[in-house]
Scaffold this active site. Structure first.
Site, PDB file in Angstrom:
ATOM      1  N   SER A 210      15.516   1.214 -10.721  1.00 35.43           N
ATOM      2  CA  SER A 210      15.514  -0.108 -11.333  1.00 35.43           C
ATOM      3  C   SER A 210      16.912  -0.416 -11.885  1.00 35.43           C
ATOM      4  O   SER A 210      17.882  -0.324 -11.128  1.00 35.43           O
ATOM      5  CB  SER A 210      14.447  -0.179 -12.433  1.00 35.43           C
TER       6      SER A 210
ATOM      7  N   ASP B 265       6.510  -3.414  -4.401  1.00 36.56           N
ATOM      8  CA  ASP B 265       7.371  -3.821  -5.508  1.00 36.56           C
ATOM      9  C   ASP B 265       7.659  -5.315  -5.413  1.00 36.56           C
ATOM     10  O   ASP B 265       8.285  -5.783  -4.460  1.00 36.56           O
ATOM     11  CB  ASP B 265       8.684  -3.026  -5.455  1.00 36.56           C
TER      12      ASP B 265
ATOM     13  N   HIS C 226       6.683  -1.918  -8.860  1.00 29.85           N
ATOM     14  CA  HIS C 226       7.995  -1.502  -9.350  1.00 29.85           C
ATOM     15  C   HIS C 226       7.921  -0.214 -10.165  1.00 29.85           C
ATOM     16  O   HIS C 226       8.867   0.569 -10.186  1.00 29.85           O
ATOM     17  CB  HIS C 226       8.593  -2.627 -10.199  1.00 29.85           C
TER      18      HIS C 226
END
Length: 503
Positions: free
Chosen positions: A222, A439, A474
């Site tokens: 991320s 995601d 995610h």
């Protein structure tokens, strides 16, 4: 077991709520239907009253166990070490930190030639506590991914370093830290950061604190995946292998738009006070903008998990189908979001959330971004060196804010070529790129773009998890030890790793 616990309100508080309710909704002698009750709003007002009585203090929340399939972000305020730099850090957007500190934790041992160090970069809201340790036995946010004999980061083999990023609130310099000019919290006087600024601070820690000239690997997911790429761009000779999971080469308009909505909700909280909500001796009863923080986190949570997972976990079930619907949390998914927002609202500094969210929006590895940053940093350094700070403090980034209407001046092709040129320094690195099809925040095609921009060479490995492998969206990088952890572990062990020779 976890999250905030709101105590029963006092008699005085309950009377206050009833009085406020009667003021807002005058009682009618006759009504077709009874007025709806709002226990969710009562709860937030009750918390505001408690915080006010505690002079705005935020409960100290340590990492606790999480339910199944819920990540533990390792938000802790103890057990870490601190690296301090008294040398100014000139920033990409023209600001400066006269001095700063970075909180960090380590696991394993550095070998004799200092060639086995792995730097783990965090996401937006995580602390340096990726793994439990004797100094802090609480589980870390990557607890199962790091440790002796671990398939991903074996601490018998690697020396693992994890930092709390600049701009954060778990030991590193951020908006809640004292400004050296007056020793009061920076608040929104804190300068805007870039991902590259964060990296330059980390590199000082790596080189000055540990004497490491070259990392064996830079690993991040991320926002951490952005940092991992930026480290290779900024210091190509300072890292051997690069791992980026669920990240991108430049923030996309869709994710910028989503984070913008989160910030607007938080900034609309009356208690945010344009960032100056920290209690002072003159105003001890200021309270955190916990309502805006709660709602911002709920919006964020929608982007962290996947639709398929929520369908299997929650469906469209309500708490009680036999009761009339209400406007407070009623569906199971609503109660989940409500809980996630509630427990986060007192665990993280709102200004850090705002700044680092914007830092993610600004992420850009393009050549033109580097050129602009270099010009701004040079000007900031010149102003600081030439200005007479004893009489007139140097003011950086002092242009007045004026909203302007602007249309895109570059084509998609030109923008892509600019990005490719900016990533030239990464091209020859041994690189692992991991994407997740479920995601929604960093879609899998953004990871494919990284691979394509770097020429898809033999030194680049690309792993893409489909929905049969992960439905966690995610948050997969926090939960999937088999596919994410396994892929990283195999990649790190390719080639020769120096034998551990502890110093």
């Amino acid at each position: 077991m976890f999250g905030i616990k709101v105590l029963r309100s006092s008699v005085r508080t309950r009377r206050l709520f009833r009085a406020r309710f009667h003021q807002l909704v005058p009682m009618q002698s006759k009504s077709t239907n009874p007025a709806m009750q709002f226990p969710c709003l009562d709860k937030m007002e009750e918390l505001s009253e408690q915080l006010r009585n505690k002079h705005g203090s935020c409960p100290r929340v340590d990492a606790t166990s999480s339910p199944n399939n819920e990540p533990n972000y390792g938000r802790v305020r103890s057990g870490f070490k601190v690296y301090k730099s008294d040398q100014p850090l000139f920033l990409d957007y023209g600001g400066v930190l006269p001095k700063f500190q970075i909180a960090y934790e380590t696991w394993g041992n550095l070998n004799s030639d200092k060639s086995n160090a792995v730097l783990v970069h965090t996401g937006l809201s995580a602390s340096s506590h990726a793994k439990s340790s004797p100094d802090n036995p609480q589980p870390g946010w990557w607890e199962k991914f790091i440790g002796p004999g671990n398939a991903m980061l074996d601490t018998n083999e690697f020396f693992v370093i994890c930092t709390n990023v600049l701009g954060g609130c778990y030991g590193s310099t951020g908006p809640s830290s004292p400004d050296p000019a007056d020793n009061s919290p920076y608040a929104t006087r804190f300068p805007m950061l870039s991902i590259q600024d964060i990296i330059r601070g980390q590199q000082r820690l790596v080189e000055e604190n540990f004497g490491i000239e070259k990392l064996y690997a830079s690993v991040g997911c991320s926002m951490g995946g952005m940092q991992s790429l930026a480290y290779a761009q900024q210091f190509p000779q300072g890292v051997e292998k690069v791992v980026t999971v669920s990240a991108c080469a430049r923030s996309h308009p869709s994710s910028i738009a989503m984070r913008h909505a989160q910030r607007q909700v938080l900034m609309a909280d009356q208690h945010w006070a344009r960032g100056f909500y920290y209690p002072t001796p003159d105003e001890p009863n200021k309270i955190l903008p916990h309502v805006g923080m709660k709602l911002a986190r709920e919006i964020a949570t929608v982007t962290y998990r996947s639709g398929p997972e929520w369908e299997s976990r929650f469906g469209t079930e309500r708490l009680n189908d036999d009761r009339p619907p209400v406007l407070c949390p009623d569906f199971l998914i609503e109660t989940y979001l409500d809980h996630q927002g509630e427990k986060f609202s007192l665990e993280y500094d709102p200004n850090s959330f705002l700044y680092l969210s914007k830092t993610m929006d600004l992420f850009d590895l393009s050549k033109s971004h580097q050129d602009r940053s270099n010009r701004r940093k040079a000007e900031a350094q010149r102003l600081l060196e030439d200005g007479d700070s004893s009489e007139k403090p140097v003011r950086l980034c002092d242009e007045p804010y004026e909203p302007i209407k602007k249309r895109r001046t570059t084509t998609v092709e030109e923008s892509r070529e600019d990005l490719r040129k900016g990533m030239e320094s990464i091209k020859d690195k041994n690189l692992l790129v991991v994407g997740v099809k479920s995601d929604g925040l960093f879609p899998y095609w953004q990871q494919r773009e990284i691979v394509d921009l770097l020429g898809n060479g033999q030194n680049i490995e690309h792993v893409e998890l489909d929905e049969s492998q992960s439905l966690f969206g995610h948050d997969t990088f926090l939960l999937d030890l088999e596919h994410v952890g396994g892929s990283i572990g195999k990649f790190l062990r390719k080639g020769q790793v120096a034998e551990l020779n502890t110093i």
